[in-house]
Design an enzyme around this catalytic site. Structure first.
Site, PDB file in Angstrom:
ATOM      1  N   LYS A 170       1.016  -0.575  -0.174  1.00  0.00           N
ATOM      2  CA  LYS A 170       0.139   0.020   0.144  1.00  0.00           C
ATOM      3  C   LYS A 170       0.652   1.246  -0.166  1.00  0.00           C
ATOM      4  O   LYS A 170       1.037   2.048  -0.556  1.00  0.00           O
ATOM      5  CB  LYS A 170      -0.329   0.147   1.320  1.00  0.00           C
ATOM      6  CG  LYS A 170      -1.765   1.258   1.906  1.00  0.00           C
ATOM      7  CD  LYS A 170      -2.061   1.299   2.742  1.00  0.00           C
ATOM      8  CE  LYS A 170      -1.358   1.575   4.250  1.00  0.00           C
ATOM      9  NZ  LYS A 170      -0.847   3.115   4.586  1.00  0.00           N
ATOM     10  N   ASN A 171       2.204   1.221   0.427  1.00  0.00           N
ATOM     11  CA  ASN A 171       2.485   2.073   1.215  1.00  0.00           C
ATOM     12  C   ASN A 171       3.517   2.866  -0.118  1.00  0.00           C
ATOM     13  O   ASN A 171       4.519   3.183  -0.427  1.00  0.00           O
ATOM     14  CB  ASN A 171       3.689   2.547   2.312  1.00  0.00           C
ATOM     15  CG  ASN A 171       2.544   2.620   4.145  1.00  0.00           C
ATOM     16  OD1 ASN A 171       1.808   2.965   3.766  1.00  0.00           O
ATOM     17  ND2 ASN A 171       2.924   2.456   4.680  1.00  0.00           N
ATOM     18  N   ARG A 210      -4.210  10.764   4.688  1.00  0.00           N
ATOM     19  CA  ARG A 210      -2.686  11.559   4.798  1.00  0.00           C
ATOM     20  C   ARG A 210      -2.140  11.285   3.233  1.00  0.00           C
ATOM     21  O   ARG A 210      -1.268  12.306   2.682  1.00  0.00           O
ATOM     22  CB  ARG A 210      -1.761  11.349   5.748  1.00  0.00           C
ATOM     23  CG  ARG A 210      -2.337  11.339   7.129  1.00  0.00           C
ATOM     24  CD  ARG A 210      -1.058  11.484   8.530  1.00  0.00           C
ATOM     25  NE  ARG A 210      -0.304  12.551   8.282  1.00  0.00           N
ATOM     26  CZ  ARG A 210      -0.861  13.965   8.612  1.00  0.00           C
ATOM     27  NH1 ARG A 210      -1.546  14.183   9.136  1.00  0.00           N
ATOM     28  NH2 ARG A 210       0.535  14.591   8.375  1.00  0.00           N
ATOM     29  N   CYS A 246      -4.591  12.136  12.333  1.00  0.00           N
ATOM     30  CA  CYS A 246      -4.343  10.545  12.545  1.00  0.00           C
ATOM     31  C   CYS A 246      -3.824  10.201  14.078  1.00  0.00           C
ATOM     32  O   CYS A 246      -3.709  10.761  14.864  1.00  0.00           O
ATOM     33  CB  CYS A 246      -2.703  10.291  12.031  1.00  0.00           C
ATOM     34  SG  CYS A 246      -2.241   9.054  11.867  1.00  0.00           S
ATOM     35  N   ARG A 272       1.243  14.242  12.632  1.00  0.00           N
ATOM     36  CA  ARG A 272       1.707  14.174  11.797  1.00  0.00           C
ATOM     37  C   ARG A 272       1.669  15.966  10.727  1.00  0.00           C
ATOM     38  O   ARG A 272       1.373  15.671   9.748  1.00  0.00           O
ATOM     39  CB  ARG A 272       1.207  13.269  11.336  1.00  0.00           C
ATOM     40  CG  ARG A 272       1.646  11.678  11.989  1.00  0.00           C
ATOM     41  CD  ARG A 272       0.919  10.530  11.232  1.00  0.00           C
ATOM     42  NE  ARG A 272       1.470  10.542   9.610  1.00  0.00           N
ATOM     43  CZ  ARG A 272       0.658   9.167   9.232  1.00  0.00           C
ATOM     44  NH1 ARG A 272      -0.379   8.219   9.356  1.00  0.00           N
ATOM     45  NH2 ARG A 272       1.981   8.653   8.215  1.00  0.00           N
ATOM     46  N   ASP A 286       6.570   0.435  11.809  1.00  0.00           N
ATOM     47  CA  ASP A 286       4.552   0.067  11.297  1.00  0.00           C
ATOM     48  C   ASP A 286       4.625  -1.562  11.651  1.00  0.00           C
ATOM     49  O   ASP A 286       3.736  -2.321  11.514  1.00  0.00           O
ATOM     50  CB  ASP A 286       4.397  -0.839   9.498  1.00  0.00           C
ATOM     51  CG  ASP A 286       4.400   1.478   9.636  1.00  0.00           C
ATOM     52  OD1 ASP A 286       4.150   2.144   9.845  1.00  0.00           O
ATOM     53  OD2 ASP A 286       4.620   1.524   7.897  1.00  0.00           O
ATOM     54  N   VAL A 293      10.427   7.230  15.586  1.00  0.00           N
ATOM     55  CA  VAL A 293       9.747   7.631  14.751  1.00  0.00           C
ATOM     56  C   VAL A 293       8.154   8.484  15.106  1.00  0.00           C
ATOM     57  O   VAL A 293       7.919   9.697  14.826  1.00  0.00           O
ATOM     58  CB  VAL A 293       9.373   7.003  13.428  1.00  0.00           C
ATOM     59  CG1 VAL A 293       8.536   7.214  12.302  1.00  0.00           C
ATOM     60  CG2 VAL A 293      10.717   5.957  13.052  1.00  0.00           C
ATOM     61  N   ARG A 295      -8.255  -0.404   6.239  1.00  0.00           N
ATOM     62  CA  ARG A 295      -7.210   0.254   5.062  1.00  0.00           C
ATOM     63  C   ARG A 295      -6.408   0.420   4.627  1.00  0.00           C
ATOM     64  O   ARG A 295      -5.677   0.534   3.204  1.00  0.00           O
ATOM     65  CB  ARG A 295      -7.123   1.440   5.828  1.00  0.00           C
ATOM     66  CG  ARG A 295      -8.833   2.295   6.456  1.00  0.00           C
ATOM     67  CD  ARG A 295      -8.432   3.736   6.938  1.00  0.00           C
ATOM     68  NE  ARG A 295      -7.389   4.567   6.199  1.00  0.00           N
ATOM     69  CZ  ARG A 295      -6.123   5.511   7.229  1.00  0.00           C
ATOM     70  NH1 ARG A 295      -6.255   4.957   8.786  1.00  0.00           N
ATOM     71  NH2 ARG A 295      -5.101   5.170   6.669  1.00  0.00           N
TER      72      ARG A 295
HETATM   73  N1  EPU Z   1       7.660  14.965   9.671  1.00  0.00           N
HETATM   74  C1  EPU Z   1       7.907  16.247  10.423  1.00  0.00           C
HETATM   75  N2  EPU Z   1       7.743  16.952   9.122  1.00  0.00           N
HETATM   76  C2  EPU Z   1       6.945  16.551   8.139  1.00  0.00           C
HETATM   77  C3  EPU Z   1       7.199  15.520   7.577  1.00  0.00           C
HETATM   78  C4  EPU Z   1       7.276  14.280   8.948  1.00  0.00           C
HETATM   79  O1  EPU Z   1       7.982  15.817  11.706  1.00  0.00           O
HETATM   80  O2  EPU Z   1       6.719  17.440   6.996  1.00  0.00           O
HETATM   81  C5  EPU Z   1       7.793  13.680  10.835  1.00  0.00           C
HETATM   82  C6  EPU Z   1       6.703  12.786  11.626  1.00  0.00           C
HETATM   83  O3  EPU Z   1       6.298  12.807  12.180  1.00  0.00           O
HETATM   84  C7  EPU Z   1       7.107  11.310  12.400  1.00  0.00           C
HETATM   85  C8  EPU Z   1       8.411  11.055  10.985  1.00  0.00           C
HETATM   86  O4  EPU Z   1       8.607  12.363  10.674  1.00  0.00           O
HETATM   87  O5  EPU Z   1       7.642  12.002  13.505  1.00  0.00           O
HETATM   88  C9  EPU Z   1       8.776  10.522   9.972  1.00  0.00           C
HETATM   89  O6  EPU Z   1       6.890  10.588   9.248  1.00  0.00           O
HETATM   90  P1  EPU Z   1       7.189  10.052   7.614  1.00  0.00           P
HETATM   91  O7  EPU Z   1       6.349  11.302   7.350  1.00  0.00           O
HETATM   92  O8  EPU Z   1       8.433   9.225   7.226  1.00  0.00           O
HETATM   93  O9  EPU Z   1       6.306   9.885   7.551  1.00  0.00           O
HETATM   94  P2  EPU Z   1       4.781   9.290   6.469  1.00  0.00           P
HETATM   95  O10 EPU Z   1       5.931   9.508   4.879  1.00  0.00           O
HETATM   96  O11 EPU Z   1       3.804  10.559   7.043  1.00  0.00           O
HETATM   97  C10 EPU Z   1       5.073   6.899   5.814  1.00  0.00           C
HETATM   98  C11 EPU Z   1       4.104   5.585   6.171  1.00  0.00           C
HETATM   99  C12 EPU Z   1       3.613   5.065   7.238  1.00  0.00           C
HETATM  100  C13 EPU Z   1       4.988   5.318   8.302  1.00  0.00           C
HETATM  101  C14 EPU Z   1       5.968   6.157   8.133  1.00  0.00           C
HETATM  102  C15 EPU Z   1       7.219   5.790   8.857  1.00  0.00           C
HETATM  103  C16 EPU Z   1       2.560   5.727   4.060  1.00  0.00           C
HETATM  104  C17 EPU Z   1       1.071   5.965   3.253  1.00  0.00           C
HETATM  105  N3  EPU Z   1       2.712   5.383   5.107  1.00  0.00           N
HETATM  106  O12 EPU Z   1       4.733   8.085   6.192  1.00  0.00           O
HETATM  107  O13 EPU Z   1       2.644   4.359   7.417  1.00  0.00           O
HETATM  108  O14 EPU Z   1       4.592   5.103   9.512  1.00  0.00           O
HETATM  109  O15 EPU Z   1       6.085   6.905   6.370  1.00  0.00           O
HETATM  110  O16 EPU Z   1       7.962   4.763   7.833  1.00  0.00           O
HETATM  111  O17 EPU Z   1       3.367   5.357   3.197  1.00  0.00           O
HETATM  112  C18 EPU Z   1       1.129   2.418   8.436  1.00  0.00           C
HETATM  113  O18 EPU Z   1       1.127   2.057   7.147  1.00  0.00           O
HETATM  114  O19 EPU Z   1       0.170   2.224   9.201  1.00  0.00           O
HETATM  115  C19 EPU Z   1       1.761   3.864   8.453  1.00  0.00           C
HETATM  116  C20 EPU Z   1       1.497   4.848   9.437  1.00  0.00           C
END
Ligand code: EPU
Length: 431
Positions: free
Chosen positions: A22-23, A92, A116, A121, A310, A332, A402
């Site tokens: 999915k991701n 998101r 969330c 986030r 995850d 994270v 989801r």
């Molecule tokens: N962060 C910031 N600023 C930003 C973006 C992120 O401070 O602009 C912080 C976040 O708050 C967090 C850290 O950076 O503390 C890492 O977040 P990241 O941006 O890597 O997360 P994401 O890209 O929004 C994806 C996956 C998540 C997974 C995370 C970490 C998707 C759709 N989602 O989220 O997946 O936990 O990377 O590996 O790809 C899940 O599948 O259950 C899920 C939550």
């Protein structure tokens, strides 16, 4: 709304095939907006989040059609630039259209994504990246209003690290913006996750010039145009880890097929430390042998190649079944511990202090009604239900739907006793 009723104590046996990630698929879908022509994405799981992203792409002028495991995406109208709150509040990953819209359509009006359960986030790093490339960004009435000058985006050197390290979707978003920017973009502290590599390779197949995929420095030389192509979504490493852990608590012997073992190194090492045997056939099939008790371990979640956040909740279920104490630190998402209280209802002994939990192993878990709060917490509760004495009702399983394609059907195929039932009314209102 459905709940899952699990009768604990059944041994799992047999083999299952893991679905596409999915991701990985969500950013690949957004990237289709960058190209002229018809994109075909293979191995895309049929999940709520994927359907929501398809709706978002349709609202942005694309035709999206599913043919079994494939998604066909063709952009028909490049004038829409608005990603509405109605869609963005439920998922998101919708933020991933920002980069393609700015790169290709030179403007975007994108709602801030919804809240969330796993904690705050922010999207500040996504914005920082777009601003570095020359976009003008302001926030108005809950929307990011973004404009790009006539000449388009301009390549720049940027540092994309935040308080918790790299950002997966932030890196994906900026990468998609940079591929059509003038000149060279260097992204320092880029995310190294396999999902980002899958995207970078897809963009390269479309004609982009990207070096360093899978490392913390991405170098992108902008090109004028990308052409649509076909691409394979990587297998879901999180689903694979979840199924291996299901086999560990309730096997027998369970084989998980279609896996990229190199994407699971941290998880497999932790499982090995816990005394769990996982063998591989060198051809994408991993076989886990179940056991009654595990060795305690300490684990800290980190960006890839560290232990994935995850799979933190699912591991915690296993850590309840040790003869010692384990320490789990979340680096994270410091608040991603909603499963702790629910596991407590099943007899777990877990103490939480800030972003750390101390898990005391117990003799066993006992079935109870529990509430799913987010995708991975729900998976942890299902694993707990498989091994608990008696019956466990996991409520609000729409979270699970989801992100896991047919998880209950796959577990039933392995011998689990799981049924879906209508959840008692009234609870629906509390969301
Ligand atoms: N962060 C910031 N600023 C930003 C973006 C992120 O401070 O602009 C912080 C976040 O708050 C967090 C850290 O950076 O503390 C890492 O977040 P990241 O941006 O890597 O997360 P994401 O890209 O929004 C994806 C996956 C998540 C997974 C995370 C970490 C998707 C759709 N989602 O989220 O997946 O936990 O990377 O590996 O790809 C899940 O599948 O259950 C899920 C939550």
């Amino acid at each position: 709304m459905d709940m899952m009723v699990i009768e604990g104590g059944r041994t799992l046996q047999g083999s299952v095939r893991v679905s596409g990630s999915k991701n990985a698929a969500l950013p690949l879908m957004a990237a289709a907006l960058l190209a002229e022509g018809r994109t075909t994405l293979h191995n895309v799981p049929d999940l709520m989040d994927i359907r929501t992203m398809a709706s978002l792409l349709r609202s942005l002028g694309a035709e999206v059609v599913r043919n079994d495991g494939d998604l066909e995406i063709e952009v028909r109208d490049e004038t829409p630039i608005e990603a509405s709150y109605d869609i963005m509040r439920t998922m998101r990953a919708g933020i991933c259209v920002l980069g393609p819209l700015l790169a290709r359509r030179h403007g975007a009006r994108v709602s801030y994504p919804g809240g969330c359960a796993i904690g705050s986030r922010p999207i500040d790093l996504h914005i920082k990246g777009m601003v570095s490339l020359g976009a003008k960004v302001k926030t108005e009435h809950g929307y990011l209003e973004c404009r790009v000058g006539r000449g388009g985006l301009t390549g720049r050197e940027m540092y994309l690290g935040g308080a918790y390290g790299s950002t997966v979707l932030g890196t994906a978003n900026v990468l998609m913006a940079a591929v059509l920017a003038r000149g060279t973009t260097v992204i320092e502290c880029a995310a190294c996750e396999p999902e980002v590599v899958n995207l970078a390779e897809f963009l390269t197949a479309m004609g982009a010039q990207i070096e360093g995929a899978g490392t913390a420095r991405l170098i992108v030389t902008g090109v004028k145009k990308l052409k649509a192509t076909q691409w394979h979504t990587i297998p879901d490493r999180i689903e694979a880890a979840t199924m291996l852990m299901a086999g560990a608590v309730a096997g027998g012997k369970v084989t998980v097929e279609g896996v990229r073992r190199d994407h699971l190194v941290a998880v497999l090492h932790k499982m090995n430390e816990m005394g769990i045997k996982v063998s591989h056939d060198g051809n994408g099939a991993l076989t886990v042998t179940g056991r009654k008790r595990f060795r305690p371990v300490d684990v800290t979640t980190m960006p890839y190649p560290g232990y994935p956040t995850d799979v933190q909740a699912q591991l915690m279920t296993l850590l309840c079944l040790t003869d010692g104490i384990s320490v789990v630190t979340e680096k994270v998402y410091p608040d991603r511990f909603m499963h702790v209280a629910e596991l407590g209802r099943m007899g777990a002994e877990i103490r939480k202090e800030n972003n750390t939990t101390i898990v005391h192993g117990v003799r066993g878990l006992s079935g109870a009604p529990v509430m799913a709060s987010d995708l991975r917490a729900s998976a942890a509760l299902v694993l707990a239900g498989l091994v608990a004495r008696g019956e466990t009702e996991v409520r609000r399983i729409y979270h699970l739907d989801r992100g896991y394609e047919n998880l209950d059907a796959k577990l039933i195929k392995l011998g689990a006793k799981i049924t879906r039932k209508e959840q008692p009314a009234g609870e629906v209102l509390k969301d």
